[in-house]
Design a protein around this motif. Structure first.
Motif, PDB file in Angstrom:
ATOM      1  N   PHE A 181     -13.902 -54.150 -14.325  1.00 49.63           N
ATOM      2  CA  PHE A 181     -12.868 -53.289 -14.496  1.00 49.63           C
ATOM      3  C   PHE A 181     -13.158 -52.214 -15.592  1.00 49.63           C
ATOM      4  O   PHE A 181     -12.864 -51.080 -15.365  1.00 49.63           O
ATOM      5  N   ARG A 182     -13.503 -52.780 -16.764  1.00 46.15           N
ATOM      6  CA  ARG A 182     -13.488 -51.725 -17.943  1.00 46.15           C
ATOM      7  C   ARG A 182     -14.733 -50.870 -17.810  1.00 46.15           C
ATOM      8  O   ARG A 182     -14.749 -49.668 -18.115  1.00 46.15           O
ATOM      9  N   THR A 183     -15.827 -51.537 -16.912  1.00 45.72           N
ATOM     10  CA  THR A 183     -17.216 -50.677 -16.738  1.00 45.72           C
ATOM     11  C   THR A 183     -16.760 -49.606 -15.819  1.00 45.72           C
ATOM     12  O   THR A 183     -17.324 -48.379 -15.821  1.00 45.72           O
ATOM     13  N   SER A 184     -15.715 -49.760 -14.864  1.00 47.81           N
ATOM     14  CA  SER A 184     -15.306 -48.690 -13.782  1.00 47.81           C
ATOM     15  C   SER A 184     -14.628 -47.812 -14.701  1.00 47.81           C
ATOM     16  O   SER A 184     -14.702 -46.579 -14.391  1.00 47.81           O
ATOM     17  N   ILE A 185     -13.912 -48.100 -15.703  1.00 51.74           N
ATOM     18  CA  ILE A 185     -13.203 -47.042 -16.461  1.00 51.74           C
ATOM     19  C   ILE A 185     -14.195 -46.274 -17.215  1.00 51.74           C
ATOM     20  O   ILE A 185     -14.007 -44.944 -17.565  1.00 51.74           O
ATOM     21  N   LEU A 186     -15.107 -46.860 -17.884  1.00 48.93           N
ATOM     22  CA  LEU A 186     -16.275 -46.259 -18.749  1.00 48.93           C
ATOM     23  C   LEU A 186     -16.705 -45.117 -17.833  1.00 48.93           C
ATOM     24  O   LEU A 186     -17.220 -44.015 -18.339  1.00 48.93           O
ATOM     25  N   GLU A 187     -16.996 -45.505 -16.555  1.00 52.45           N
ATOM     26  CA  GLU A 187     -17.919 -44.711 -15.664  1.00 52.45           C
ATOM     27  C   GLU A 187     -17.020 -43.292 -15.672  1.00 52.45           C
ATOM     28  O   GLU A 187     -17.592 -42.195 -15.653  1.00 52.45           O
ATOM     29  N   GLU A 188     -15.982 -43.539 -15.157  1.00 47.75           N
ATOM     30  CA  GLU A 188     -14.808 -42.364 -15.061  1.00 47.75           C
ATOM     31  C   GLU A 188     -14.825 -41.341 -15.939  1.00 47.75           C
ATOM     32  O   GLU A 188     -15.182 -40.169 -15.983  1.00 47.75           O
ATOM     33  N   LYS A 189     -14.596 -41.959 -17.277  1.00 51.60           N
ATOM     34  CA  LYS A 189     -14.508 -41.454 -18.347  1.00 51.60           C
ATOM     35  C   LYS A 189     -15.701 -40.425 -18.862  1.00 51.60           C
ATOM     36  O   LYS A 189     -15.691 -39.318 -19.421  1.00 51.60           O
ATOM     37  N   VAL A 190     -16.855 -41.047 -18.907  1.00 53.04           N
ATOM     38  CA  VAL A 190     -18.092 -40.642 -19.467  1.00 53.04           C
ATOM     39  C   VAL A 190     -18.522 -39.761 -18.539  1.00 53.04           C
ATOM     40  O   VAL A 190     -18.801 -38.496 -19.112  1.00 53.04           O
ATOM     41  N   ILE A 199     -20.464 -55.493 -28.811  1.00 49.73           N
ATOM     42  CA  ILE A 199     -20.519 -56.301 -27.803  1.00 49.73           C
ATOM     43  C   ILE A 199     -21.461 -57.212 -28.087  1.00 49.73           C
ATOM     44  O   ILE A 199     -22.913 -57.217 -28.116  1.00 49.73           O
ATOM     45  N   ALA A 200     -20.734 -58.767 -28.259  1.00 55.69           N
ATOM     46  CA  ALA A 200     -21.740 -59.968 -28.444  1.00 55.69           C
ATOM     47  C   ALA A 200     -22.291 -60.332 -27.039  1.00 55.69           C
ATOM     48  O   ALA A 200     -23.541 -60.943 -27.151  1.00 55.69           O
ATOM     49  N   ASP A 201     -21.655 -60.125 -26.115  1.00 54.34           N
ATOM     50  CA  ASP A 201     -22.333 -60.670 -24.740  1.00 54.34           C
ATOM     51  C   ASP A 201     -21.891 -59.862 -23.646  1.00 54.34           C
ATOM     52  O   ASP A 201     -20.683 -59.319 -23.662  1.00 54.34           O
ATOM     53  N   MET A 202     -22.856 -59.869 -22.506  1.00 50.87           N
ATOM     54  CA  MET A 202     -22.172 -59.250 -21.172  1.00 50.87           C
ATOM     55  C   MET A 202     -23.021 -59.822 -19.919  1.00 50.87           C
ATOM     56  O   MET A 202     -24.027 -60.286 -20.267  1.00 50.87           O
ATOM     57  N   GLU A 203     -22.138 -59.664 -18.865  1.00 57.92           N
ATOM     58  CA  GLU A 203     -22.759 -60.505 -17.841  1.00 57.92           C
ATOM     59  C   GLU A 203     -23.573 -59.484 -17.053  1.00 57.92           C
ATOM     60  O   GLU A 203     -23.605 -58.425 -17.080  1.00 57.92           O
ATOM     61  N   PRO A 204     -24.609 -60.139 -16.461  1.00 52.74           N
ATOM     62  CA  PRO A 204     -25.589 -59.263 -15.850  1.00 52.74           C
ATOM     63  C   PRO A 204     -25.296 -58.220 -14.779  1.00 52.74           C
ATOM     64  O   PRO A 204     -25.555 -56.850 -14.834  1.00 52.74           O
ATOM     65  N   ARG A 205     -23.823 -58.640 -14.166  1.00 54.29           N
ATOM     66  CA  ARG A 205     -23.281 -57.648 -13.172  1.00 54.29           C
ATOM     67  C   ARG A 205     -22.716 -56.344 -13.921  1.00 54.29           C
ATOM     68  O   ARG A 205     -22.857 -55.161 -13.401  1.00 54.29           O
ATOM     69  N   VAL A 206     -22.313 -56.647 -15.204  1.00 54.81           N
ATOM     70  CA  VAL A 206     -21.679 -55.485 -16.035  1.00 54.81           C
ATOM     71  C   VAL A 206     -23.013 -54.948 -16.647  1.00 54.81           C
ATOM     72  O   VAL A 206     -22.786 -53.615 -16.797  1.00 54.81           O
TER      73      VAL A 206
END
Length: 274
Positions: A181-190, A209-216
């Motif tokens: 969800f947050r990456t979607s917001i990142l995409e729009e704002k960036v 960022i200590a960790d991220m899932e592969p899809r993120v």
């Protein structure tokens, strides 16, 4: 050769030859900071000892522009990682005292007489130290205020803190948990901000960022590709080992044109214009 310049060159050589003793004396002077050195390195990738040697060179050689730029870089780095300012103040004052201690040692060893130039030398060195502290605190305060405002928007509007450092370069410090969800917001704002502000270089700092899932991670690489399509170069800083390991195992990688650097400070040194 100018006597004052010659003295500075010889003093710098003396400090370089005795760098280990300089560090030992500095750590004795910095009573509260010495136990925090490893923690500050871990939290912010800030090497206090190495930076102390760099600052001394700028001071002794009177490299005023380099000193100002270094102070700005340090201010942004300390603000980004919210490191206690009292440690910075104590550290720089310890550097000041250590410099004067070694000037005294150098004069005793060589028999150099600086009595006639002492007040000028005192003014020169102390003004340089004070100039560094002044530029550091201004940079820290300015960037910290920008971070606070950006984070307030993040809470209120689920915004993304894209912070300009000059007309063409911006920093995007990604802090906290990142989900789809947050990456979607990142995409729009960036992408929107690149189009509106004509950003040419976006420094995306992932040290928070200590960790991220592969899809993120996959979504993040697509955002970077989109930025590239709009003529914006992306610089990634502060990738953690855990994130890199997941990228390797998932067969993910950034576009070859995407630059990666170990720390935010390295990116600032390259892209920040004094």
């Amino acid at each position: 050769m100018d006597k004052e310049f010659d003295y500075s060159v010889k003093l710098q050589e003396f400090l370089e030859k005795n760098s280990q003793k300089f560090e030992e004396k500095l750590l004795l002077e910095a009573v509260n900071v010495r136990d925090k050195i490893d923690e500050i390195l871990s939290v912010g990738n800030i090497n206090l000892v190495a930076n102390a040697h760099k600052l001394v060179v700028y001071i002794i050689d009177r490299q005023e522009k380099e000193l100002q730029l270094f102070a700005k870089q340090e201010g942004i780095a300390w603000a980004t990682h919210s490191i206690d300012l009292s440690f910075k103040l104590e550290w720089v004052q310890a550097i000041r005292r250590t410099i004067w201690n070694f000037i005294e040692q150098y004069n005793d060893l060589t028999g150099e007489q600086v009595t006639s130039n002492f007040f000028h030398l005192e003014k020169e060195i102390n003004n340089q130290v004070d100039a560094f502290l002044n530029a550091f605190f201004i940079s820290y305060s300015t960037y910290k205020d920008s971070l606070i405002k950006a984070h307030r928007k993040l809470v209120e509007n689920l915004s993304v803190p894209i912070i300009p450092i000059n007309t063409s370069v911006c920093i995007l410090p990604v802090i906290g948990s990142v989900d789809t969800f947050r990456t979607s917001i990142l995409e729009e704002k960036v992408l929107t901000e690149i189009g509106v502000s004509r950003i040419q270089t976006l420094i995306m700092d992932l040290s928070g960022i200590a960790d991220m899932e592969p899809r993120v991670i996959d979504h993040l690489t697509k955002i970077i590709d989109g930025a590239s399509m709009m003529g914006c170069n992306t610089v990634i800083t502060g990738l953690r080992v855990e994130v890199v390991r997941k990228m390797i195992h998932a067969g993910l990688s950034f576009d070859p044109n995407t630059k990666t650097l170990g720390t935010l400070q390295q990116a600032l040194k390259e892209y920040l214009i004094s």
